[in-house]
Write an enzyme that holds these catalytic residues in place. Structure first.
Site, mmCIF file in Angstrom:
data_model
loop_
_atom_site.group_PDB
_atom_site.id
_atom_site.type_symbol
_atom_site.label_atom_id
_atom_site.label_comp_id
_atom_site.label_asym_id
_atom_site.label_seq_id
_atom_site.Cartn_x
_atom_site.Cartn_y
_atom_site.Cartn_z
ATOM 1 N N HIS A 144 0.838 -1.221 0.000
ATOM 2 C CA HIS A 144 0.000 0.000 0.000
ATOM 3 C C HIS A 144 0.867 1.264 0.000
ATOM 4 O O HIS A 144 0.437 2.314 0.487
ATOM 5 C CB HIS A 144 -0.948 0.044 1.199
ATOM 6 C CG HIS A 144 -1.727 -1.217 1.407
ATOM 7 N ND1 HIS A 144 -2.968 -1.420 0.862
ATOM 8 C CD2 HIS A 144 -1.417 -2.350 2.064
ATOM 9 C CE1 HIS A 144 -3.413 -2.625 1.191
ATOM 10 N NE2 HIS A 144 -2.475 -3.220 1.918
ATOM 11 N N SER A 265 15.465 21.101 -15.986
ATOM 12 C CA SER A 265 14.303 21.931 -16.266
ATOM 13 C C SER A 265 14.801 23.235 -16.866
ATOM 14 O O SER A 265 15.864 23.726 -16.508
ATOM 15 C CB SER A 265 13.548 22.198 -14.968
ATOM 16 O OG SER A 265 12.870 23.435 -15.062
ATOM 17 N N LYS A 271 16.384 21.034 -10.769
ATOM 18 C CA LYS A 271 15.644 19.841 -11.196
ATOM 19 C C LYS A 271 16.493 18.841 -11.979
ATOM 20 O O LYS A 271 17.352 19.211 -12.768
ATOM 21 C CB LYS A 271 14.466 20.256 -12.099
ATOM 22 C CG LYS A 271 13.345 20.956 -11.369
ATOM 23 C CD LYS A 271 12.536 20.041 -10.466
ATOM 24 C CE LYS A 271 11.675 19.094 -11.255
ATOM 25 N NZ LYS A 271 10.565 19.756 -11.957
ATOM 26 N N GLU A 278 9.929 8.136 -17.091
ATOM 27 C CA GLU A 278 8.562 8.645 -17.285
ATOM 28 C C GLU A 278 8.026 8.313 -18.672
ATOM 29 O O GLU A 278 6.861 7.953 -18.839
ATOM 30 C CB GLU A 278 8.539 10.164 -17.094
ATOM 31 C CG GLU A 278 8.724 10.582 -15.654
ATOM 32 C CD GLU A 278 8.831 12.098 -15.529
ATOM 33 O OE1 GLU A 278 7.976 12.700 -14.884
ATOM 34 O OE2 GLU A 278 9.790 12.680 -16.090
ATOM 35 N N TYR A 305 -10.015 -12.626 -46.216
ATOM 36 C CA TYR A 305 -9.304 -11.347 -46.171
ATOM 37 C C TYR A 305 -10.259 -10.182 -46.362
ATOM 38 O O TYR A 305 -11.194 -10.229 -47.162
ATOM 39 C CB TYR A 305 -8.212 -11.291 -47.260
ATOM 40 C CG TYR A 305 -7.456 -9.965 -47.245
ATOM 41 C CD1 TYR A 305 -6.380 -9.765 -46.403
ATOM 42 C CD2 TYR A 305 -7.863 -8.896 -48.058
ATOM 43 C CE1 TYR A 305 -5.701 -8.545 -46.365
ATOM 44 C CE2 TYR A 305 -7.194 -7.675 -48.031
ATOM 45 C CZ TYR A 305 -6.117 -7.509 -47.184
ATOM 46 O OH TYR A 305 -5.456 -6.308 -47.136
HETATM 47 N N1 ARG Z 1 -1.567 -4.117 -48.835
HETATM 48 C C1 ARG Z 1 -2.384 -5.235 -48.460
HETATM 49 C C2 ARG Z 1 -2.200 -5.492 -46.947
HETATM 50 O O1 ARG Z 1 -1.217 -5.082 -46.445
HETATM 51 C C3 ARG Z 1 -1.964 -6.454 -49.199
HETATM 52 C C4 ARG Z 1 -3.064 -7.461 -49.384
HETATM 53 C C5 ARG Z 1 -4.021 -6.968 -50.360
HETATM 54 N N2 ARG Z 1 -4.939 -7.929 -50.800
HETATM 55 C C6 ARG Z 1 -6.031 -7.574 -51.456
HETATM 56 N N3 ARG Z 1 -6.838 -8.472 -51.792
HETATM 57 N N4 ARG Z 1 -6.272 -6.320 -51.704
HETATM 58 O O2 ARG Z 1 -3.060 -6.074 -46.314
#
Ligand code: ARG
Length: 446
Positions: A144, A265, A271, A278, A305
């Site tokens: 504490h 400072s 200082k 920090e 993706y």
């Molecule tokens: N520049 C894209 C990334 O970093 C690469 C992959 C792109 N793929 C696509 N289907 N557009 O994620």
């Protein structure tokens, strides 16, 4: 494409650091295509030669970049075709940028993990050196933020050794999740070309490969694991910083940080500001931020993706860059600090730090510990009211709390004895700390 869209969607400004990984991955891919008869040996030779030349261009700073080609992957491919002709276009057979970028990120993180682990280990070595240097030095220990019991400074510093040890263990977990080869997933469904993914994995030194093409292109778990590791690591560093900041204040005065790691400072000549400590503490927010950003970016994404995933890079790179600066700086700050022994010996010359030991003493004489605790509490309240140290109480005063206290208890107030008494495994007694240091060294060279 609208110029502003181009600029908004391009990742080249930050993914150029993947160039060498990209070239490495492409070389393995081209070798595999030839081995499988998908392209001819002559075509592969031309492509691989062209990729080598591009490595030269990148290293000499002559590689031309064009933002119109979005990212480093397309820039390299464009340059390859420029340099060796249309055969360069065969490199992308059976591959998509989705699995390509995933491969590059795996290769990149794998290298950085080795460097970061090494820096973390060096910081641990620094802590062991300090623990040895201050093997005998006693400091007040706190709970504490109130003075609690005396400790060896070495014991206190070693607590951080074990935190960093767990961080190193976490890196191993991250490395395991990174050791998966995604190439061959294509855009998301795999490819009809007779590719050999095992061969690519072997050439690139991967232990295993993704068993699901959709997972291969959309997994960012290994990056999240890394950021979680980094968040915990910087939390540890930040706690350490907080202590260095407190300890270097006039109020504590336990240490002095070297001039090389502090600033003055502009207004107050007296200082000496612990800026490095920090700022490391301050950087914690951005590391947590990167973790939260990645988790949030992923949470709503449908397979596979999505462009959102391009956002997996800047925060990650920023954290990696920071850790590589912070870890050695931190070690240097520890190595150069001065520990103020005199001030510490004054701080531990505090009878209250030995209160537990008086209670333990009473318990050893047969009292229940709870009762002993209560009696010592009363005694402290009495001493405080009368402006006396515990050791200044007369025999009669002591006996008024309990007859057992008739005996002299002076030796209980010696911090060295108090520390020595904590000889349980993992305790602060010098003998226990020696064992601890041996165990710590074992973890460095398993
Ligand atoms: N520049 C894209 C990334 O970093 C690469 C992959 C792109 N793929 C696509 N289907 N557009 O994620």
């Amino acid at each position: 494409m609208d110029d502003r869209v181009l600029e908004f969607t391009a990742s080249l400004p930050f993914d150029r650091r993947l160039a060498l990984c990209d070239l490495k991955g492409s070389t393995a891919h081209a070798e595999m295509l030839a081995a499988q008869g998908i392209i001819s040996a002559a075509e592969a030779a031309a492509i691989i030669g062209g990729l080598k030349d591009i490595i030269g261009e990148i290293e000499s700073g002559t590689f031309p970049e064009d933002l119109a080609f979005e990212d480093i992957h397309m820039n390299i491919e464009k340059r390859l075709i420029e340099n060796i002709g249309p055969v360069g276009g065969k490199l992308h057979t059976g591959r998509s940028r989705n699995d390509q970028v995933a491969l590059d990120m795996h290769l990149y993180l794998r290298e950085e993990l080795v460097l970061i682990e090494q820096l973390l280990k060096e910081l641990q070595v620094t802590i062991i050196e300090l623990a040895r240097e201050y093997e005998d030095l006693i400091i007040p220990g706190y709970t504490h933020l109130q003075r609690a019991q005396p400790l060896l400074l070495s014991h206190h510093l070693l607590a951080y050794f074990w935190m960093f040890g767990r961080d190193r263990e976490r890196i191993k977990g991250v490395a395991k999740g990174t050791d998966l080869m995604p190439l061959g997933a294509g855009a998301l469904a795999g490819t009809g070309f007779p590719i050999d993914r095992e061969l690519v994995a072997e050439k690139l030194g991967f232990g295993s490969l993704y068993e699901n093409s959709i997972d291969a292109v959309s997994d960012r778990d290994y990056l999240i694991d890394f950021l979680a590791f980094a968040s915990i690591l910087i939390m540890h560093l930040s706690r350490f910083c907080e202590e260095l900041i407190l300890w270097s204040s006039s109020e504590f005065g336990f240490i002095e940080l070297d001039d090389a790691y502090t600033t003055g400072s502009s207004m107050m000549p007296q200082k000496k500001n612990p800026d490095v400590a920090e700022l490391v503490r301050g950087k914690t927010g951005r590391v947590y931020g990167a973790l939260l950003a990645m988790l949030t970016m992923m949470k709503g994404l449908p397979l596979a993706y999505n462009k959102d995933m391009q956002e997996d890079k800047e925060g990650l790179f920023d954290v990696i860059d920071h850790l590589k600066v912070i870890l050695p700086l931190f070690a240097g700050m520890l190595q150069t600090m001065t520990v103020k022994r005199e001030r510490l010996s004054k701080a531990v010359d505090d009878d209250y730090l030995c209160a537990t030991d008086i209670a333990d003493y009473l318990a050893s004489k047969g009292l229940a510990f709870r009762d002993a605790h209560h009696i010592v509490g009363e005694m402290i309240a009495y001493a405080a009211r009368n402006n006396k140290r515990l050791r200044e109480l007369s025999k009669e005063e002591r006996m008024s709390f309990h007859p057992t206290l008739a005996e002299r208890i002076d030796e209980l107030f010696d911090p060295a004895r108090v520390v020595e008494a904590r000889s349980s495994r993992g305790g602060t007694a010098p003998a226990a700390v020696k064992v601890q240091i041996e165990k710590a060294i074992e973890t460095l060279n398993p």
